[in-house]
Design a protein around this motif. Sequence first.
Motif, PDB file in Angstrom:
ATOM      1  N   TYR A  12     -63.847  44.190 120.894  1.00 16.58           N
ATOM      2  CA  TYR A  12     -64.923  43.817 119.978  1.00 16.58           C
ATOM      3  C   TYR A  12     -66.278  44.293 120.495  1.00 16.58           C
ATOM      4  O   TYR A  12     -67.143  44.661 119.721  1.00 16.58           O
ATOM      5  CB  TYR A  12     -64.930  42.300 119.779  1.00 16.58           C
ATOM      6  N   HIS A  13     -66.460  44.302 121.801  1.00 17.47           N
ATOM      7  CA  HIS A  13     -67.740  44.663 122.402  1.00 17.47           C
ATOM      8  C   HIS A  13     -67.846  46.150 122.743  1.00 17.47           C
ATOM      9  O   HIS A  13     -68.884  46.605 123.211  1.00 17.47           O
ATOM     10  CB  HIS A  13     -67.980  43.835 123.660  1.00 17.47           C
ATOM     11  N   MET A  14     -66.800  46.895 122.558  1.00 18.44           N
ATOM     12  CA  MET A  14     -66.832  48.323 122.854  1.00 18.44           C
ATOM     13  C   MET A  14     -67.629  49.048 121.770  1.00 18.44           C
ATOM     14  O   MET A  14     -67.618  48.658 120.605  1.00 18.44           O
ATOM     15  CB  MET A  14     -65.409  48.894 122.900  1.00 18.44           C
ATOM     16  N   PRO A  15     -68.334  50.119 122.124  1.00 15.95           N
ATOM     17  CA  PRO A  15     -69.089  50.866 121.115  1.00 15.95           C
ATOM     18  C   PRO A  15     -68.147  51.578 120.156  1.00 15.95           C
ATOM     19  O   PRO A  15     -67.012  51.919 120.525  1.00 15.95           O
ATOM     20  CB  PRO A  15     -69.899  51.871 121.940  1.00 15.95           C
ATOM     21  N   PRO A  16     -68.585  51.799 118.924  1.00 17.52           N
ATOM     22  CA  PRO A  16     -67.709  52.443 117.945  1.00 17.52           C
ATOM     23  C   PRO A  16     -67.456  53.903 118.296  1.00 17.52           C
ATOM     24  O   PRO A  16     -68.251  54.548 118.969  1.00 17.52           O
ATOM     25  CB  PRO A  16     -68.486  52.321 116.637  1.00 17.52           C
ATOM     26  N   VAL A  17     -66.319  54.403 117.844  1.00 17.89           N
ATOM     27  CA  VAL A  17     -65.962  55.799 118.065  1.00 17.89           C
ATOM     28  C   VAL A  17     -65.785  56.492 116.718  1.00 17.89           C
ATOM     29  O   VAL A  17     -65.562  55.853 115.699  1.00 17.89           O
ATOM     30  CB  VAL A  17     -64.668  55.941 118.896  1.00 17.89           C
ATOM     31  N   ILE A  18     -65.893  57.810 116.727  1.00 17.52           N
ATOM     32  CA  ILE A  18     -65.674  58.593 115.517  1.00 17.52           C
ATOM     33  C   ILE A  18     -64.175  58.666 115.278  1.00 17.52           C
ATOM     34  O   ILE A  18     -63.409  59.014 116.184  1.00 17.52           O
ATOM     35  CB  ILE A  18     -66.284  59.992 115.666  1.00 17.52           C
ATOM     36  N   ALA A  19     -63.756  58.346 114.075  1.00 21.96           N
ATOM     37  CA  ALA A  19     -62.332  58.290 113.760  1.00 21.96           C
ATOM     38  C   ALA A  19     -61.683  59.661 113.924  1.00 21.96           C
ATOM     39  O   ALA A  19     -62.220  60.679 113.510  1.00 21.96           O
ATOM     40  CB  ALA A  19     -62.141  57.790 112.330  1.00 21.96           C
TER      41      ALA A  19
END
Length: 57
Positions: A12-19
């Motif tokens: 939940y706390h990890m930064p988003p990644v490009i799919a």
Amino acid sequence: MDKPLIHPINAYHMPPVIAGIDVHVGLAISVVLAVLAHLGLRCAHSGFALRVVGGNL
């Protein structure tokens, strides 16, 4: 000595990644900002002034 010094980070706390390519979104943002900065320094009057002043230092 085999114990980790920090607790694991939740997903939940990890930064988003490009799919699809598993690259951090910050990379895409930095590339876009670099292109905008390049265009601003090359195409704007203030960018020309910065280049002229920078050449005299």
